[in-house]
Design a protein around this motif. Structure first.
Motif, PDB file in Angstrom:
ATOM      1  N   HIS B  52       0.950  -1.152   0.159  1.00  0.00           N
ATOM      2  CA  HIS B  52      -0.018  -0.012  -0.029  1.00  0.00           C
ATOM      3  C   HIS B  52       0.899   1.305  -0.167  1.00  0.00           C
ATOM      4  O   HIS B  52       2.121   1.258   0.416  1.00  0.00           O
ATOM      5  N   LEU B  53       0.300   2.424  -0.471  1.00  0.00           N
ATOM      6  CA  LEU B  53       1.050   3.508  -0.736  1.00  0.00           C
ATOM      7  C   LEU B  53       1.478   3.994   0.872  1.00  0.00           C
ATOM      8  O   LEU B  53       0.461   3.662   1.987  1.00  0.00           O
ATOM      9  N   PHE B  54       2.661   4.370   1.058  1.00  0.00           N
ATOM     10  CA  PHE B  54       3.090   4.792   2.462  1.00  0.00           C
ATOM     11  C   PHE B  54       2.423   5.873   3.065  1.00  0.00           C
ATOM     12  O   PHE B  54       2.221   6.051   4.257  1.00  0.00           O
ATOM     13  N   LEU B  55       1.421   6.407   2.255  1.00  0.00           N
ATOM     14  CA  LEU B  55       0.462   7.433   3.119  1.00  0.00           C
ATOM     15  C   LEU B  55      -0.842   6.658   3.532  1.00  0.00           C
ATOM     16  O   LEU B  55      -1.585   7.402   4.362  1.00  0.00           O
ATOM     17  N   ASP B  56      -0.825   5.493   3.302  1.00  0.00           N
ATOM     18  CA  ASP B  56      -2.383   4.849   3.324  1.00  0.00           C
ATOM     19  C   ASP B  56      -2.266   4.123   4.558  1.00  0.00           C
ATOM     20  O   ASP B  56      -1.039   3.287   4.624  1.00  0.00           O
ATOM     21  N   SER B  57      -3.113   3.963   5.351  1.00  0.00           N
ATOM     22  CA  SER B  57      -3.049   3.114   6.587  1.00  0.00           C
ATOM     23  C   SER B  57      -4.121   1.974   6.274  1.00  0.00           C
ATOM     24  O   SER B  57      -3.719   0.869   7.164  1.00  0.00           O
TER      25      SER B  57
END
Lengths: 841, 328
Positions: B52-57
């Motif tokens: 997942h994108l590093f900004l995505d939890s």
């Protein structure tokens, strides 16, 4: 029979046809002979020319020094030209010149930027010592610099720049502090580190590949305040020359650049000085004679007082209800330059130089507070340089000068931290401490001999050698604990342990020779050889480094140049890709880590528009070998004993094109510089791979770099300046995809809470930081009084408040595009106005 | 007035500015991730999905149409149920089970192999509490026995269950202390302290600070195939105002693991440590071939609750008297 003889000042060949010959006691008598005069131009070896020089007859040598009329300072790079023959030379680093001309009438013209030209006609019928004293041109009503210096068009060197100190001081400054390195970083081919970080990157080379010389002595760390100020105090500096390539043979030890800074000798006539106070720092400069026209001194010092100003504020902001502050932090730097020059006679001078500078960052945080005890955490970093040198300059003859130098340089760095616990007992306070510090450093001692030999106007020979002893102390860690037992009321547990601390000595020996040879009116060549050897522990690394550069004049104001230099570097600066700090470690080459090497080719076109602008367009290609980088996952806190286990060895290459348009004359001066460049690294050796063995951009690989520096002098009272700098973003490693840490519980695969995931790194330096650009403006207001004059400098750094990137990180306190976190950029310096007041006396 | 000038000055000089950066999500390709830790005595499950994108939890990004087969001791197993990216196989694993996983997805085939280690054989841990003049500490000791012939690796973790609280001088609130200061010394029949100086015994340990709690990863090379004593020394943070006996409750977690899992955890620990700012970026080890990230490696765990009761030493009674700060 062929004979060689000299007649009328010419070397002649004669073919003798023997008619009759009577031999009497080994003497040959010729009754008659025919002379067939044959004049040829020889294609000769270097040694043959040398002998040919020595048999030149009927030439005499003019020699002497060129000095400033008001201060007695020697002038470096002043032109001494015989306008009748067109033969000329420039003064060397000691302000001395030597010009050998035919016995005849001579029309000399001596020029230097910012000074009035001096003309002298004389009859040269013997070796002559002739000194010149030039007056400043600044008192002319029309402020025009009329000097015709030997422009770069005609010089054989390339990739070198001599920047007048006055031009450096005209560059808009931060907090009223003129800075040499900051001005240099605005030139094409030279890049700065990111804002707030140290380092100078020249033609794709790292920050450790630059040789900074202060009066010929190396300085290892030239940065104050994270690179915002350099260690060079502009008030103490006389001359600055930057070499980016085609290095003369007398320089060595670094791959990418040489910044040669010469300090002032001091006014030999009367005492002068200046004192300056600005927003963050104060400084003074004092120079004058100890014995008039014989012994002079120059003393400069500066210190920031940010700590004095901000400490009360910081303490106040961090004050708690009990009236105590929970935070005490500050930063300061200081440096001192001193130089004494003694003139024994016209042929002999002695110079003693000294530099001492340091930075300190400190902080103390109260982490626990109660009636019984308080607990504090201390952190700090202290780094600096100490340099001293003794140089004797002696004129051995009209054509030969000698410099003997003994010098010492030291760089140190110490990071410290600790915990202090203060217990309040009935009988008083008792303190327990636990502290650790981490220090590193390097020391050098050098003995050097340099010779300048000018046999004739067509040759300028420099040769010499030096011995350099290094002491590397890459890392020492000390742990100290003194625990006070409150019940037993004694120091119950004490320990003092050192880890590391191994000193690694090394010896370096160098010999060099170079010749600046004017082959004819069109072609000039600088060629030379730098021989070096480095001995450390069980390893010895010899190196033969050829250097050559040349120019072909295509007209009076246009030339083509090309150059090649092979360089070797025997030490590395271990630095992480994440941060650039004073804690970077200087380490020597070893059995396993060989010296870095580079081959640099450069070519360019140079055009001088007389009294208007100088243009240059250069292209370069540089190949570097034995570069080192930390391995993936390595930390710079590892033991220096095993630092070789933490690094991998690879190669790199850099190429680019540089354009410069520079104007140094008139009221309006400055330059425009543009660089297009690309720098890549490759670590693909067996067991030493980075980025999967694929090439990746260097951290400081910036595609475009553009700067404009402009200064305008309205009159004696006002001058203004502006700069605009732009560069595309640095490369950085950013992991943009995450995935969860493998777990044996399915409940751990629910959400990424920031600590249960792994950041996937696509590749080294895969991300580009935002572009960097800013504009600075400055104005100087001068006023003369009876016995002094003052200047008020008003400047604005980052005029339009550009938020330039210092670092980037993921923040959960911001959101972006529906995500609960965001990529955030931290900037360091917003718009910063400043005022500085300087008094000159 | 002086204060305002200082504030203005500080604002100009030391104001740092944050700015949210635009980020092109298209520039960050997703990768398939295969994670599994087959654990003795637990149901087999595999987690397979996209990164997942590093900004995505949010972490649940299943791969459409993925076909996952696990070969357990020669028997092919298919998932019996799927929950998010977790594929359960309805089979409890035993010691020495051998597993291979094959995944077909998005035109790629990903494979990995592992085995299930044996449960750590050990004596029951016991605790000895010592309240010396210097520290209060607890020695937790046990012996690992019957070490297998093949190379095996162990992780020892201690987590405190509950603890007291402490006034935070900054926020003026009570903070719950979740961890204590712990120091692990792996005893190799060497004295720990010699004249109050730490001995070289420390250098034999591989203490890697975890983010949640301290842990010790120990390689087989330290054991050299022999039974070994393990002792942990817990340095306890004690409130000097305390007058009642204090009960500390811990969970000792001993895990045996395959070499692949050991290598993986070491690199994860380095990548996620508090020192990461000073550490070079690195890829974390994975043993999945075919282009997927992640690791497929087995373990076996044993847990022991430990209750440590500190006595009420005489010196604590003396220190509980209100001591007023003496001004010199």
């Amino acid at each position: 029979m062929i004979i060689l003889f000299v007649m009328d000042g010419l070397l002649r060949i004669a073919k003798i046809r023997k008619k009759t010959l009577r031999m009497t006691k080994n003497h040959y008598l010729c009754s008659s002979f025919e002379l067939a005069l044959i004049m040829k131009r020889f294609i000769i070896l270097f040694i043959s020319i040398f002998f040919a020089w020595t048999v030149y007859a009927q030439t005499y040598t003019l020699s002497g020094t060129v000095t400033d009329a008001s201060t007695g300072e020697t002038l470096i790079g002043a032109t001494v030209l015989d306008t009748r023959t067109g033969k000329g030379t420039v003064t060397n680093v000691n302000g001395r010149y030597s010009l050998t001309l035919k016995a005849d009438s001579v029309k000399l013209r001596v020029t230097y930027v910012g000074y009035k030209t001096q003309n002298l006609d004389l009859k040269l019928n013997g070796n002559l010592k002739q000194d010149f004293v030039l007056s400043s041109a600044l008192d002319l009503k029309e402020v025009t610099i009329t000097a015709e210096r030997v422009s770069d068009v005609k010089a054989s060197r390339m990739s070198a720049m001599e920047i007048p100190v006055e031009q450096i001081k005209a560059v808009p400054v931060l907090f009223g502090e003129a800075d040499i390195v900051k001005a240099i970083q605005l030139l094409p081919g030279v890049q700065s580190g990111s804002e707030g970080s140290s380092g100078m990157y020249v033609r794709g080379g790292g920050p450790d590949e630059n040789l900074f010389l202060l009066d010929g002595v190396p300085l290892y760390n030239v940065n104050h305040l994270g690179g915002f100020f350099s260690a060079f105090n502009a008030d103490a500096v006389k001359n600055v020359t930057l070499y980016k390539g085609s290095f003369p043979a007398r320089f060595g030890g670094r791959l990418s650049s040489v910044l040669d800074v010469t300090m002032n000798n001091g006014n030999d006539k009367e005492l002068h000085g200046n004192a300056s106070i600005g927003f963050l720092s104060a400084k003074f400069n004092l120079e004058g004679p100890i014995v008039k026209e014989r012994t002079t001194f120059c003393l400069s010092a500066r210190r920031t007082y940010a700590d004095f100003l901000l400490q009360p504020l910081v303490k106040k902001l961090a004050e708690t209800d009990d009236g105590k502050s929970k935070l005490n932090a500050g930063y300061y730097f200081y440096d001192v330059n001193a130089k004494v020059t003694h003139k024994f006679n016209d042929n002999s001078r002695l110079y003693g130089s000294f530099y001492w500078g340091a930075d300190k960052v400190y902080g103390k945080v109260r982490t626990l507070s109660s009636l019984q005890e308080d607990e504090y955490m201390n952190i700090g970093d202290n780094w600096g340089n100490l340099v001293g040198s003794l140089r004797w300059n002696y004129v051995l003859g009209p054509k030969l000068f000698m410099n003997l130098t003994a010098s010492y340089t030291q760089y140190f760095n110490k990071m410290a931290g600790g915990i202090e616990k203060v217990a309040y007992m009935p009988n008083g306070e008792q303190t327990s401490t636990m502290s650790g510090d981490y220090s590193s450093g390097i020391k050098d001692m050098t003995f050097r001999a340099d010779f300048d030999y000018t046999p004739n106007p067509d040759h300028d020979v420099k040769f010499g050698g030096y011995f350099l002893r290094h002491w590397f102390t890459p890392e020492v860690a000390n742990v100290s604990i003194d625990y006070y037992d409150q019940i037993q009321m004694n120091s119950a547990w004490q320990t003092d342990t050192s880890l590391g601390g191994r000193v690694v000595p090394a010896n370096e020996i160098v010999a060099f020779a170079e010749d600046d040879w004017s082959i004819n009116n069109v072609v000039k060549v600088n060629y030379g050889l730098h021989l070096s050897g480095f001995k450390v522990e069980n390893s010895f690394y010899p190196s033969v480094q050829p250097r050559i550069s040349g120019r072909v004049l295509l007209g009076e104001n246009l030339s083509l140049k090309a150059g090649y230099a092979y360089m070797t570097q025997y030490m590395h600066l271990l630095s992480t890709t994440s941060i650039s700090m004073s804690t970077d470690l200087w380490v020597p080459v070893t059995d396993r880590v060989e010296p870095m090497k580079s081959h640099q080719f450069a070519a360019g076109v140079f055009y001088n528009w007389p009294k208007v602008v100088d243009f240059s367009l250069e292209a370069y290609y540089k190949k570097m070998d034995n570069l080192i980088e930390y391995k993936d996952g390595a930390s710079f806190f590892g033991s220096s004993v095993n630092w070789e286990d933490l690094v991998v060895i690879g190669e790199g290459w850099s190429y680019g094109v540089e354009f410069l348009a520079q104007r140094s004359v008139g009221k309006f001066t400055g330059w425009i510089g543009y660089t297009w460049s690309k720098t890549m690294h490759l670590f693909d050796r067996e067991g030493q791979q980075l980025n999967g063995g694929e090439p990746f951009p260097a951290k400081y690989d910036r595609r475009h770099d553009f700067s404009v520096v402009a200064s305008y002098k309205f009159n004696d009272k006002i001058d203004v300046s502006a700069t605009w700098a732009f560069s595309t973003g640095n490369a950085a490693t950013l992991a943009t995809q995450n995935y969860l840490i493998a777990s044996d519980s399915p409940d751990d695969y629910v959400v990424d809470n920031g600590v249960n995931s792994i950041a996937y790194v696509e590749g080294r330096n895969n991300f580009r930081m935002p572009n960097y650009h800013r504009m600075d403006l400055g104005a100087n207001f001068h006023r003369k009084f009876k016995k002094c004059h003052r200047t008020i400098n008003v400047s604005v750094y980052n005029l339009y408040n550009r938020k330039n990137p210092y670092m980037i990180y993921r923040s959960t306190e911001h959101s972006y595009n529906g995500y609960a976190s965001a990529l955030v950029q931290l900037s360091l310096f917003p718009i910063l106005p400043s005022v500085a007041y300087t008094l000159y006396f | 007035m002086k204060r305002y000038i200082f504030l203005l000055f500080a604002l100009f000089v030391f104001c740092s500015c944050e700015k949210v950066l635009e980020f092109d999500e298209g520039s960050s390709p997703r990768h398939m991730v295969l994670n599994a830790v087959p654990s003795a005595g637990e149901e087999l499950f595999v987690n397979f999905g996209y990164s997942h994108l590093f900004l995505d939890s949010n972490v649940s990004y299943p791969v459409e149409g993925a076909d996952i087969v696990v070969n357990l001791n020669g028997e092919s197993l298919h998932p019996t149920r799927v929950h998010g990216c977790n594929y359960f196989f309805g089979r409890t694993l035993n010691e020495d089970d051998v597993l291979d996983v094959h995944v077909n997805a998005c035109g790629k085939t990903m494979t990995a192999s592992t085995y299930v280690p044996r449960f750590p054989q050990m004596t029951t841990p016991f605790c000895i509490v010592d309240t010396s003049d210097v520290f209060d500490y607890c020695n937790v000791s046990f012996r690992l026995t019957d070490l297998p012939d093949r190379s095996e690796y162990y992780r020892f973790r201690i987590q405190e269950r509950d603890s007291g609280s402490r006034m935070n001088p900054w926020t003026k609130e009570l903070d719950t202390i979740d961890t204590v200061y712990t120091t692990y010394f792996l005893c190799l029949d060497m004295p720990l302290f010699d004249n109050n100086k730490l001995t070289a015994g420390l250098s034999e340990t591989e203490s890697l600070g975890g983010y949640f709690y301290e842990q010790l990863l120990a390689s087989d090379s330290l054991f050299n195939g022999e039974s070994i004593s393990v002792a942990f020394q817990l340095l306890l943070l004690v409130d000097t105002n305390e007058v009642e006996p204090f009960l500390h409750q811990y969970m000792l977690d001993v895990e045996s693991m395959t070499p692949e899992r050991y290598r993986y955890l070491k690199q994860v620990s380095t990548a996620n440590s508090l020192m990461q700012f000073f550490t070079e970026p690195s890829q974390v080890y994975g043993n999945v071939s075919g282009g997927a990230l992640g690791v497929f490696s087995g373990n076996a765990r044993r847990k022991f609750p430990l209750n440590v009761q500190l006595p009420n030493p005489p010196h604590r009674k003396a220190s509980t008297a209100k001591i007023k700060r003496v001004k010199k």
